[in-house]
Design a protein around this motif. Sequence first.
Motif, PDB file in Angstrom:
ATOM      1  N   ALA A  37      15.171  18.609 -80.756  1.00  0.00           N
ATOM      2  CA  ALA A  37      14.042  17.799 -80.279  1.00  0.00           C
ATOM      3  C   ALA A  37      13.298  18.465 -79.132  1.00  0.00           C
ATOM      4  O   ALA A  37      12.144  18.123 -78.855  1.00  0.00           O
ATOM      5  CB  ALA A  37      14.535  16.412 -79.842  1.00  0.00           C
ATOM      6  N   HIS A  38      13.940  19.418 -78.461  1.00  0.00           N
ATOM      7  CA  HIS A  38      13.349  19.999 -77.256  1.00  0.00           C
ATOM      8  C   HIS A  38      12.969  21.467 -77.371  1.00  0.00           C
ATOM      9  O   HIS A  38      12.206  21.961 -76.533  1.00  0.00           O
ATOM     10  CB  HIS A  38      14.284  19.796 -76.067  1.00  0.00           C
ATOM     11  CG  HIS A  38      14.261  18.413 -75.514  1.00  0.00           C
ATOM     12  ND1 HIS A  38      13.252  17.948 -74.707  1.00  0.00           N
ATOM     13  CD2 HIS A  38      15.109  17.363 -75.668  1.00  0.00           C
ATOM     14  CE1 HIS A  38      13.478  16.682 -74.375  1.00  0.00           C
ATOM     15  NE2 HIS A  38      14.601  16.308 -74.953  1.00  0.00           N
ATOM     16  N   VAL A  39      13.489  22.186 -78.346  1.00  0.00           N
ATOM     17  CA  VAL A  39      13.045  23.576 -78.467  1.00  0.00           C
ATOM     18  C   VAL A  39      11.568  23.590 -78.839  1.00  0.00           C
ATOM     19  O   VAL A  39      11.073  22.667 -79.488  1.00  0.00           O
ATOM     20  CB  VAL A  39      13.871  24.364 -79.522  1.00  0.00           C
ATOM     21  CG1 VAL A  39      15.309  24.501 -79.091  1.00  0.00           C
ATOM     22  CG2 VAL A  39      13.752  23.742 -80.893  1.00  0.00           C
ATOM     23  N   ALA A  40      10.882  24.622 -78.413  1.00  0.00           N
ATOM     24  CA  ALA A  40       9.452  24.738 -78.703  1.00  0.00           C
ATOM     25  C   ALA A  40       9.263  25.559 -79.971  1.00  0.00           C
ATOM     26  O   ALA A  40       9.746  26.691 -80.057  1.00  0.00           O
ATOM     27  CB  ALA A  40       8.739  25.407 -77.526  1.00  0.00           C
ATOM     28  N   LYS A  41       8.584  25.008 -80.942  1.00  0.00           N
ATOM     29  CA  LYS A  41       8.248  25.763 -82.144  1.00  0.00           C
ATOM     30  C   LYS A  41       7.053  26.649 -81.816  1.00  0.00           C
ATOM     31  O   LYS A  41       6.012  26.155 -81.379  1.00  0.00           O
ATOM     32  CB  LYS A  41       7.927  24.825 -83.301  1.00  0.00           C
ATOM     33  CG  LYS A  41       7.760  25.536 -84.631  1.00  0.00           C
ATOM     34  CD  LYS A  41       7.613  24.544 -85.771  1.00  0.00           C
ATOM     35  CE  LYS A  41       7.417  25.244 -87.105  1.00  0.00           C
ATOM     36  NZ  LYS A  41       7.286  24.279 -88.229  1.00  0.00           N
ATOM     37  N   LEU A  42       7.206  27.952 -82.024  1.00  0.00           N
ATOM     38  CA  LEU A  42       6.196  28.919 -81.611  1.00  0.00           C
ATOM     39  C   LEU A  42       5.409  29.433 -82.816  1.00  0.00           C
ATOM     40  O   LEU A  42       5.993  29.664 -83.883  1.00  0.00           O
ATOM     41  CB  LEU A  42       6.849  30.105 -80.900  1.00  0.00           C
ATOM     42  CG  LEU A  42       7.728  29.769 -79.686  1.00  0.00           C
ATOM     43  CD1 LEU A  42       8.402  31.029 -79.170  1.00  0.00           C
ATOM     44  CD2 LEU A  42       6.906  29.103 -78.596  1.00  0.00           C
ATOM     45  N   PRO A  43       4.111  29.639 -82.655  1.00  0.00           N
ATOM     46  CA  PRO A  43       3.337  30.248 -83.742  1.00  0.00           C
ATOM     47  C   PRO A  43       3.870  31.645 -84.043  1.00  0.00           C
ATOM     48  O   PRO A  43       4.193  32.405 -83.125  1.00  0.00           O
ATOM     49  CB  PRO A  43       1.916  30.317 -83.177  1.00  0.00           C
ATOM     50  CG  PRO A  43       1.895  29.357 -82.025  1.00  0.00           C
ATOM     51  CD  PRO A  43       3.284  29.333 -81.479  1.00  0.00           C
ATOM     52  N   LYS A  44       3.954  31.992 -85.309  1.00  0.00           N
ATOM     53  CA  LYS A  44       4.531  33.279 -85.683  1.00  0.00           C
ATOM     54  C   LYS A  44       3.600  34.451 -85.405  1.00  0.00           C
ATOM     55  O   LYS A  44       4.025  35.604 -85.477  1.00  0.00           O
ATOM     56  CB  LYS A  44       4.940  33.261 -87.155  1.00  0.00           C
ATOM     57  CG  LYS A  44       6.178  32.412 -87.423  1.00  0.00           C
ATOM     58  CD  LYS A  44       6.699  32.579 -88.835  1.00  0.00           C
ATOM     59  CE  LYS A  44       7.989  31.786 -89.035  1.00  0.00           C
ATOM     60  NZ  LYS A  44       8.535  31.931 -90.407  1.00  0.00           N
ATOM     61  N   ASN A  45       2.346  34.171 -85.072  1.00  0.00           N
ATOM     62  CA  ASN A  45       1.409  35.266 -84.818  1.00  0.00           C
ATOM     63  C   ASN A  45       1.353  35.671 -83.351  1.00  0.00           C
ATOM     64  O   ASN A  45       0.571  36.548 -82.987  1.00  0.00           O
ATOM     65  CB  ASN A  45       0.007  34.881 -85.294  1.00  0.00           C
ATOM     66  CG  ASN A  45      -0.577  33.696 -84.518  1.00  0.00           C
ATOM     67  OD1 ASN A  45       0.166  32.822 -84.081  1.00  0.00           O
ATOM     68  ND2 ASN A  45      -1.883  33.686 -84.344  1.00  0.00           N
ATOM     69  N   VAL A  46       2.148  35.052 -82.494  1.00  0.00           N
ATOM     70  CA  VAL A  46       2.135  35.432 -81.074  1.00  0.00           C
ATOM     71  C   VAL A  46       3.357  36.296 -80.769  1.00  0.00           C
ATOM     72  O   VAL A  46       4.447  36.050 -81.289  1.00  0.00           O
ATOM     73  CB  VAL A  46       2.099  34.196 -80.147  1.00  0.00           C
ATOM     74  CG1 VAL A  46       0.893  33.333 -80.442  1.00  0.00           C
ATOM     75  CG2 VAL A  46       3.372  33.383 -80.235  1.00  0.00           C
TER      76      VAL A  46
END
Length: 351
Positions: free
Chosen positions: A136-145
Amino acid sequence: MSPIPDTQWAQVVEKKGGPPVYKQIPVPKPGPDEVLVKMKYTGVCHTDLHAMNGDWPLTVKQNLVGGHEGAGIVVAKGSLAQGIEIGDHAGIKWLNGSCLACEFCKTADEPLCPDAQLSGYTVDGTFQQYAIGKAAHVAKLPKNVPLDAIAPILCAGITVYKGLKESGARPGQTVAVVGAGGGLGSLAQQYAKAMGLRVIAIDGGEEKKAMCEKLGAEAYVDFTKSSDLVADVKAATPDGLGAHAVLLLAVSEKPFQQAVEYARSRGTIVAIGLPAHAFLKAPVFETVVKMIRIKGSYVGNRQDGVEAIDFYARGLIKAPFKTLPLKELPEVFKLMEEGKIAGRYVLEIPQ
């Protein structure tokens, strides 16, 4: 995806005051609501140094793996983990988990949860090859960054973005950033500009001056050279009346005592930095007659994290950083203690 090993390399603080010991430890297994992230990069925050030294009145985990600005790839998840999948890019932040059921969690103030779990403080953090986080707390990051460049956003970026929101400063107004040349300050200047604010940078030294000017600060006040810092900050504001908001990111106590003097009437002072054993004091007369607001700002909630990451993903934020291997963490701490870091250090995790 390669098999998950049984052991891994990590930096472990075995005793108060350190130093961290680079050694092999077991790879943790995620619980039902957790994910396991294979770390690629992790930022180093001044909080990590405080954790090692036991500076704060919070119980620190024994044999601590520090770090809370970690970016990597999800390699395993528990049966109840939702919203993120194996193979997703993910960030582990200071707030590792919260109860999600108390008053604070229900009202989007989950950092204030009395049962919050803190990465690299109450639970093991990101100075290791594999780290655990609540789904619930991890940040999902865009794969292009890029994962190295996004790492500092996960604590420093979110923290200053939250502080700017708490200040209530509006586009066109002036914010004084104290400690502008550090990891938080370098990001605070950029978020402030992206939010339409004017920036006065306060710090010491020519390297930090050059960086702040490059980041677009309208003025740089060097506290090591200024004979009257209050007058210099006021003079740097367009009308000479002082800053609408002050972000206190310093790691020493004195700047926290000066801010009321150069904040304009009805200005807001936001305390974010956490110098060890320090007190926040203000002259009562000036605070009252200028109607100054003084408030603290902790890390952002989950939505603040989404917004701060989005600012970066849209190209509005570029965190200045230098990269070293994980085994060089003690050297970063040494530079940090000496006040010689401009921007942020990001550690590359061995694969």
